[in-house]
Design an enzyme around this catalytic site. Structure first.
Site, PDB file in Angstrom:
ATOM      1  N   TYR A  67      42.208  35.081  34.273  1.00 13.68           N
ATOM      2  CA  TYR A  67      41.393  35.588  33.182  1.00 13.68           C
ATOM      3  C   TYR A  67      40.979  34.446  32.241  1.00 13.68           C
ATOM      4  O   TYR A  67      41.799  33.871  31.525  1.00 13.68           O
ATOM      5  CB  TYR A  67      42.137  36.661  32.399  1.00 13.68           C
ATOM      6  CG  TYR A  67      42.592  37.838  33.218  1.00 13.68           C
ATOM      7  CD1 TYR A  67      42.029  38.137  34.458  1.00 13.68           C
ATOM      8  CD2 TYR A  67      43.611  38.668  32.759  1.00 13.68           C
ATOM      9  CE1 TYR A  67      42.452  39.209  35.208  1.00 13.68           C
ATOM     10  CE2 TYR A  67      44.035  39.759  33.499  1.00 13.68           C
ATOM     11  CZ  TYR A  67      43.466  40.018  34.723  1.00 13.68           C
ATOM     12  OH  TYR A  67      43.896  41.096  35.463  1.00 13.68           O
ATOM     13  N   HIS A 133      48.575  38.252  42.396  1.00  9.91           N
ATOM     14  CA  HIS A 133      47.327  38.884  41.984  1.00  9.91           C
ATOM     15  C   HIS A 133      46.517  39.402  43.175  1.00  9.91           C
ATOM     16  O   HIS A 133      45.900  40.470  43.106  1.00  9.91           O
ATOM     17  CB  HIS A 133      46.500  37.871  41.194  1.00  9.91           C
ATOM     18  CG  HIS A 133      45.510  38.473  40.271  1.00  9.91           C
ATOM     19  ND1 HIS A 133      44.980  37.803  39.194  1.00  9.91           N
ATOM     20  CD2 HIS A 133      44.927  39.694  40.235  1.00  9.91           C
ATOM     21  CE1 HIS A 133      44.123  38.571  38.548  1.00  9.91           C
ATOM     22  NE2 HIS A 133      44.071  39.730  39.164  1.00  9.91           N
ATOM     23  N   LEU A 214      39.929  53.732  33.010  1.00 12.62           N
ATOM     24  CA  LEU A 214      38.729  54.300  32.393  1.00 12.62           C
ATOM     25  C   LEU A 214      37.464  53.876  33.138  1.00 12.62           C
ATOM     26  O   LEU A 214      36.364  53.904  32.593  1.00 12.62           O
ATOM     27  CB  LEU A 214      38.651  53.900  30.919  1.00 12.62           C
ATOM     28  CG  LEU A 214      39.795  54.460  30.061  1.00 12.62           C
ATOM     29  CD1 LEU A 214      39.682  53.983  28.618  1.00 12.62           C
ATOM     30  CD2 LEU A 214      39.832  55.978  30.123  1.00 12.62           C
ATOM     31  N   PHE A 218      33.166  53.332  32.151  1.00 11.87           N
ATOM     32  CA  PHE A 218      32.313  54.465  32.501  1.00 11.87           C
ATOM     33  C   PHE A 218      32.850  55.772  31.917  1.00 11.87           C
ATOM     34  O   PHE A 218      32.074  56.640  31.510  1.00 11.87           O
ATOM     35  CB  PHE A 218      32.201  54.566  34.027  1.00 11.87           C
ATOM     36  CG  PHE A 218      31.354  55.702  34.504  1.00 11.87           C
ATOM     37  CD1 PHE A 218      29.984  55.652  34.393  1.00 11.87           C
ATOM     38  CD2 PHE A 218      31.933  56.831  35.076  1.00 11.87           C
ATOM     39  CE1 PHE A 218      29.183  56.709  34.833  1.00 11.87           C
ATOM     40  CE2 PHE A 218      31.155  57.885  35.518  1.00 11.87           C
ATOM     41  CZ  PHE A 218      29.770  57.822  35.393  1.00 11.87           C
TER      42      PHE A 218
END
Length: 344
Positions: A67, A133, A214, A218
């Site tokens: 990230y 990951h 979520l 959307f």
């Protein structure tokens, strides 16, 4: 779940097991504070969000070396260092940024190096939960997890996890070292865990950590408009957001919003309540850049959303009704999770 009432059910607030830890059913995914969705928030905005999350009772904070190519770990370490003993800190290895590109690399030497870099960025002596990951298809999962187990022995990591893998890969890894958590995408429109990992995690005593509960924004009060997404927003490459599929998904979203309104909750709260109701071993980690949305998400635990509302939501939007796959073909080929119906 039972009909709505003013009382807060202990089961909705009770900690859920995450290896040696107990965490509330809703944590915080930190990715979008540094990565994936266009221009990130300012440092001040990101810090406010993280500090508010601690103040509001969030315990599980989820980051990764990928990230922001390390920027998110640095942010989390800088802001949450003073609260280290009050939180469960999760990060990930096996997928990082190399020369500006995303690279999947599960080799033991890379995992060891990435862990040391993460510890420095996170400003801590130990990472509570460390995930692989992505499965590196060139490296047997036993080798990757074996290297991660060495980190536990060395006292650098407390518990191990996997991300975006199948039930069979989970079982292979669990035979090498106990796996505390499996993090897979799980939401009303991404039902892949129901093809095997939801049951496997339950059987093995592994937490299922649901990312993007979520549906990448959307299933919120302000769904993204694909034509207005900023450059490099990852949703631009996701079939569910393209012109061929998005209108059909919006029609389904309208039905869901009506169910939420009928039962006195927001659409995001309905979606989160549905995920959390799929098992006492399920933990959701929605991400947000908005303090208002953070508080809205956490308030889900104070609601008694009726079972009939959750059932209706699950029928309206599922693997058979959603339009489009969750990833494009190139990304799907990288991922080890079970495919789900016509949507990948």
């Amino acid at each position: 779940m039972t009909a709505s009432s003013d009382a807060v059910s202990p089961s909705r607030r009770a900690p859920r097991r995450l290896g040696p830890f107990g965490v509330p059913p809703i944590g915080l995914g930190c990715m979008n504070l540094s990565h994936a969705y266009g221009v990130p928030p300012t440092p001040q905005e990101a810090e406010l969000l993280l500090r508010t999350a601690v103040a509001e009772g969030v315990v599980l904070f989820d980051t990764a070396a990928l990230y922001g190519f390390g920027a998110n770990e640095e942010l989390v370490g800088r802001v949450l260092g003073a609260h280290r003993d009050a939180i469960v800190l999760a990060s990930k290895c096996g997928m990082t940024g190399v020369d500006g590109r995303r690279v999947i690399d599960g080799r033991p030497e890379t995992i060891r190096r990435t862990a040391d870099e993460a510890l420095a960025r996170l400003r801590t002596d130990v990472i509570d939960l460390y995930y692989l990951h992505r499965l590196d298809r060139r490296v047997p999962v036993e080798e990757s997890v074996g290297a991660m187990a060495e980190l536990v022995t060395a006292g650098k990591v407390r518990a191990l996890g996997l991300s975006e893998v199948s039930a069979s890969t989970l079982r292979r890894a669990h035979a090498v070292h106990p796996i505390a958590a499996l993090q897979n995408e799980y939401s009303l429109w991404s039902r892949n865990p129901e093809q095997g990992t939801l049951q496997a995690t339950r059987e093995l005593g592994v937490a299922l950590v649901a990312f993007s509960p979520l549906a990448r924004g959307f299933l919120t009060g302000a769904p993204p408009e694909p034509t207005e997404l900023p450059a490099k927003d990852i949703r631009l490459g996701m079939p569910r957001f393209d012109a061929a599929h998005y209108p059909g998904n919006l029609a389904l979203r309208q039905q869901l919003a009506a169910v939420a309104a009928d039962h006195g909750c927001t659409l995001a709260q309905l979606a989160l309540a549905w995920v959390c109701a799929q098992g006492e071993h399920v933990v959701a980690i929605p991400g947000t850049r908005s303090v208002t949305h953070l508080r809205e998400n956490l308030a889900t635990l104070d609601l008694a959303v009726p079972a009939e509302a959750l059932d209706a939501a699950g029928r309206i939007l599922d693997a058979t009704t959603v339009h489009g796959a969750r990833y494009n073909d190139t990304t799907l080929a990288e991922i080890d999770t079970e495919r789900c119906g016509r949507a990948g």
